[in-house]
Scaffold this motif. Structure first.
Motif, PDB file in Angstrom:
ATOM      1  N   ASN A 141       0.710  -1.221   0.070  1.00 37.15           N
ATOM      2  CA  ASN A 141       0.307  -0.035  -0.239  1.00 37.15           C
ATOM      3  C   ASN A 141       1.077   1.320  -0.113  1.00 37.15           C
ATOM      4  O   ASN A 141       0.328   2.002  -0.846  1.00 37.15           O
ATOM      5  CB  ASN A 141      -0.938   0.072   1.131  1.00 37.15           C
ATOM      6  CG  ASN A 141      -2.052  -0.801   1.225  1.00 37.15           C
ATOM      7  OD1 ASN A 141      -2.690  -1.009  -0.485  1.00 37.15           O
ATOM      8  ND2 ASN A 141      -2.338  -1.964   2.140  1.00 37.15           N
ATOM      9  N   ARG A 142       1.932   1.293   0.388  1.00 38.91           N
ATOM     10  CA  ARG A 142       3.025   2.289   0.933  1.00 38.91           C
ATOM     11  C   ARG A 142       3.027   2.733  -0.882  1.00 38.91           C
ATOM     12  O   ARG A 142       3.417   3.628  -1.869  1.00 38.91           O
ATOM     13  CB  ARG A 142       4.383   2.447   1.663  1.00 38.91           C
ATOM     14  CG  ARG A 142       3.380   2.477   2.899  1.00 38.91           C
ATOM     15  CD  ARG A 142       5.412   2.503   4.174  1.00 38.91           C
ATOM     16  NE  ARG A 142       5.941   0.823   3.813  1.00 38.91           N
ATOM     17  CZ  ARG A 142       5.356   0.039   4.739  1.00 38.91           C
ATOM     18  NH1 ARG A 142       4.336   0.467   6.100  1.00 38.91           N
ATOM     19  NH2 ARG A 142       5.882  -0.796   4.591  1.00 38.91           N
ATOM     20  N   PHE A 143       3.468   1.365  -1.513  1.00 37.08           N
ATOM     21  CA  PHE A 143       4.096   1.446  -2.656  1.00 37.08           C
ATOM     22  C   PHE A 143       2.707   2.652  -4.281  1.00 37.08           C
ATOM     23  O   PHE A 143       3.051   3.137  -4.668  1.00 37.08           O
ATOM     24  CB  PHE A 143       4.146   0.478  -3.558  1.00 37.08           C
ATOM     25  CG  PHE A 143       4.787   0.870  -5.362  1.00 37.08           C
ATOM     26  CD1 PHE A 143       5.658   0.079  -5.849  1.00 37.08           C
ATOM     27  CD2 PHE A 143       3.714  -0.100  -5.888  1.00 37.08           C
ATOM     28  CE1 PHE A 143       6.023   0.463  -7.071  1.00 37.08           C
ATOM     29  CE2 PHE A 143       3.907  -0.094  -6.947  1.00 37.08           C
ATOM     30  CZ  PHE A 143       5.584  -0.256  -7.712  1.00 37.08           C
ATOM     31  N   PHE A 144       1.905   2.106  -3.239  1.00 41.49           N
ATOM     32  CA  PHE A 144       0.496   2.419  -4.187  1.00 41.49           C
ATOM     33  C   PHE A 144      -0.270   4.046  -3.820  1.00 41.49           C
ATOM     34  O   PHE A 144      -1.136   4.388  -4.436  1.00 41.49           O
ATOM     35  CB  PHE A 144      -0.855   1.707  -4.452  1.00 41.49           C
ATOM     36  CG  PHE A 144       0.101   0.297  -5.752  1.00 41.49           C
ATOM     37  CD1 PHE A 144      -0.460   0.405  -6.428  1.00 41.49           C
ATOM     38  CD2 PHE A 144       0.451  -1.014  -4.232  1.00 41.49           C
ATOM     39  CE1 PHE A 144       0.055  -0.255  -7.865  1.00 41.49           C
ATOM     40  CE2 PHE A 144       0.424  -1.983  -5.944  1.00 41.49           C
ATOM     41  CZ  PHE A 144       0.336  -2.009  -6.961  1.00 41.49           C
ATOM     42  N   ALA A 145       0.458   3.969  -3.219  1.00 39.79           N
ATOM     43  CA  ALA A 145      -0.120   5.774  -2.111  1.00 39.79           C
ATOM     44  C   ALA A 145       0.110   6.668  -2.941  1.00 39.79           C
ATOM     45  O   ALA A 145      -1.481   6.931  -3.519  1.00 39.79           O
ATOM     46  CB  ALA A 145       0.581   5.898  -0.908  1.00 39.79           C
ATOM     47  N   GLN A 146       0.699   6.990  -3.245  1.00 44.01           N
ATOM     48  CA  GLN A 146       0.684   7.758  -4.525  1.00 44.01           C
ATOM     49  C   GLN A 146      -0.771   8.427  -5.364  1.00 44.01           C
ATOM     50  O   GLN A 146      -1.366   9.250  -5.561  1.00 44.01           O
ATOM     51  CB  GLN A 146       1.938   8.583  -4.786  1.00 44.01           C
ATOM     52  CG  GLN A 146       1.726   9.803  -5.681  1.00 44.01           C
ATOM     53  CD  GLN A 146       1.513  10.851  -4.950  1.00 44.01           C
ATOM     54  OE1 GLN A 146       1.874  11.091  -3.383  1.00 44.01           O
ATOM     55  NE2 GLN A 146       1.673  11.986  -5.678  1.00 44.01           N
ATOM     56  N   THR A 147      -0.443   6.840  -6.357  1.00 44.56           N
ATOM     57  CA  THR A 147      -0.962   6.691  -7.105  1.00 44.56           C
ATOM     58  C   THR A 147      -2.745   6.497  -6.444  1.00 44.56           C
ATOM     59  O   THR A 147      -3.702   6.987  -7.337  1.00 44.56           O
ATOM     60  CB  THR A 147      -1.186   4.713  -7.776  1.00 44.56           C
ATOM     61  OG1 THR A 147       0.147   5.101  -7.860  1.00 44.56           O
ATOM     62  CG2 THR A 147      -1.766   5.152  -8.356  1.00 44.56           C
ATOM     63  N   LEU A 148      -2.919   6.186  -5.304  1.00 43.00           N
ATOM     64  CA  LEU A 148      -4.041   6.232  -5.355  1.00 43.00           C
ATOM     65  C   LEU A 148      -4.648   7.441  -4.206  1.00 43.00           C
ATOM     66  O   LEU A 148      -5.953   7.452  -4.966  1.00 43.00           O
ATOM     67  CB  LEU A 148      -3.772   4.783  -3.791  1.00 43.00           C
ATOM     68  CG  LEU A 148      -4.047   3.965  -4.049  1.00 43.00           C
ATOM     69  CD1 LEU A 148      -3.857   2.735  -2.333  1.00 43.00           C
ATOM     70  CD2 LEU A 148      -5.280   2.962  -4.477  1.00 43.00           C
ATOM     71  N   THR A 149      -3.599   7.942  -4.430  1.00 42.78           N
ATOM     72  CA  THR A 149      -4.498   9.394  -3.663  1.00 42.78           C
ATOM     73  C   THR A 149      -4.782  10.125  -4.692  1.00 42.78           C
ATOM     74  O   THR A 149      -5.585  11.695  -4.933  1.00 42.78           O
ATOM     75  CB  THR A 149      -3.482  10.312  -2.609  1.00 42.78           C
ATOM     76  OG1 THR A 149      -2.868   9.050  -1.801  1.00 42.78           O
ATOM     77  CG2 THR A 149      -3.589  12.041  -2.837  1.00 42.78           C
ATOM     78  N   GLU A 150      -3.688  10.357  -5.632  1.00 40.24           N
ATOM     79  CA  GLU A 150      -4.133  11.077  -6.935  1.00 40.24           C
ATOM     80  C   GLU A 150      -5.301  10.548  -7.741  1.00 40.24           C
ATOM     81  O   GLU A 150      -6.245  11.283  -8.207  1.00 40.24           O
ATOM     82  CB  GLU A 150      -3.016  10.617  -8.114  1.00 40.24           C
ATOM     83  CG  GLU A 150      -1.268  11.371  -6.889  1.00 40.24           C
ATOM     84  CD  GLU A 150      -0.367  11.399  -8.664  1.00 40.24           C
ATOM     85  OE1 GLU A 150      -0.497  10.366  -9.139  1.00 40.24           O
ATOM     86  OE2 GLU A 150       0.824  11.848  -8.594  1.00 40.24           O
TER      87      GLU A 150
END
Length: 201
Positions: free
Chosen positions: A62-71
């Motif tokens: 989830n840390r790997f995808f955090a920025q993508t999820l937020t965007e």
């Protein structure tokens, strides 16, 4: 002979250029994650005007995808928060599964480079809850996939950026390739020897 060699070299260079243009596994994982988010939001039918509190679960994936999820959520919901507000909808999201799989290698011809099908899957879990009464508005897992073809020799470079969360097994040669490879090597050596003596004479 010179024309044939030039054509082969040009084809090889073109193939390498196309391979260099391929997206890395990390780029595709993020792209597929965005597609899964868009599908989940669409199916949940949450109005764009809603106040959303986004809660991303912890963990390396989830840390790997955090920025993508937020965007992804920010593009859909202008009123997006990471802390709980007095009203609105809380969305809890996590990436539940990631996989990278390479198919059996193949080639289009004698001088063609080995290629393999690349399949990347991302599974997303999302729950939407209304603050006012705690009602669960939507809870479901969604997945998205991406499939293309890559050169086998490029796979180590393509997956280095995301190998800590998803690393596929290098594709193996097919039984046919293993069977005919010794004959190809012997044949190529014979042609080389023949040409050497023919040109000298």
């Amino acid at each position: 002979m010179t024309i044939v060699l030039f054509t082969v070299l040009l084809s090889g260079a073109a193939g390498q250029f196309c391979a260099a243009e391929k997206k890395s596994n990390a780029d595709i994982l993020r792209q597929v994650c965005q597609e899964a988010v868009a599908s989940s939001i669409s199916e949940a039918r949450i109005p764009d005007t809603s106040t959303i509190v986004l809660m991303i679960e912890d963990g390396e994936i989830n840390r790997f995808f955090a920025q993508t999820l937020t965007e992804s959520f920010r593009q859909r919901f202008p009123s997006l928060f990471t802390r709980r507000t007095a009203s609105g909808i809380e969305i809890s999201v996590s990436v539940g599964g990631v996989s990278v799989v390479y198919g059996q290698s193949f080639s289009d011809g004698f001088l063609s480079a080995r290629r393999s099908e690349r399949r990347i899957d991302v599974g997303l879990r999302m729950t939407a809850m209304r603050f006012e009464d705690g009602k669960i508005l939507w809870a479901k897992s969604k997945g998205a996939s991406f499939v293309d073809t890559v050169y086998v020799e490029d796979i180590p470079d393509l997956q280095v950026s995301s190998e800590r969360i998803a690393k596929g097994v290098m594709p193996q040669r097919s039984a046919m390739e293993k069977f005919i490879e010794p004959f190809i090597i012997v044949g190529a050596a014979g042609v080389a020897v023949y040409l050497f003596f023919t040109i000298r004479s």
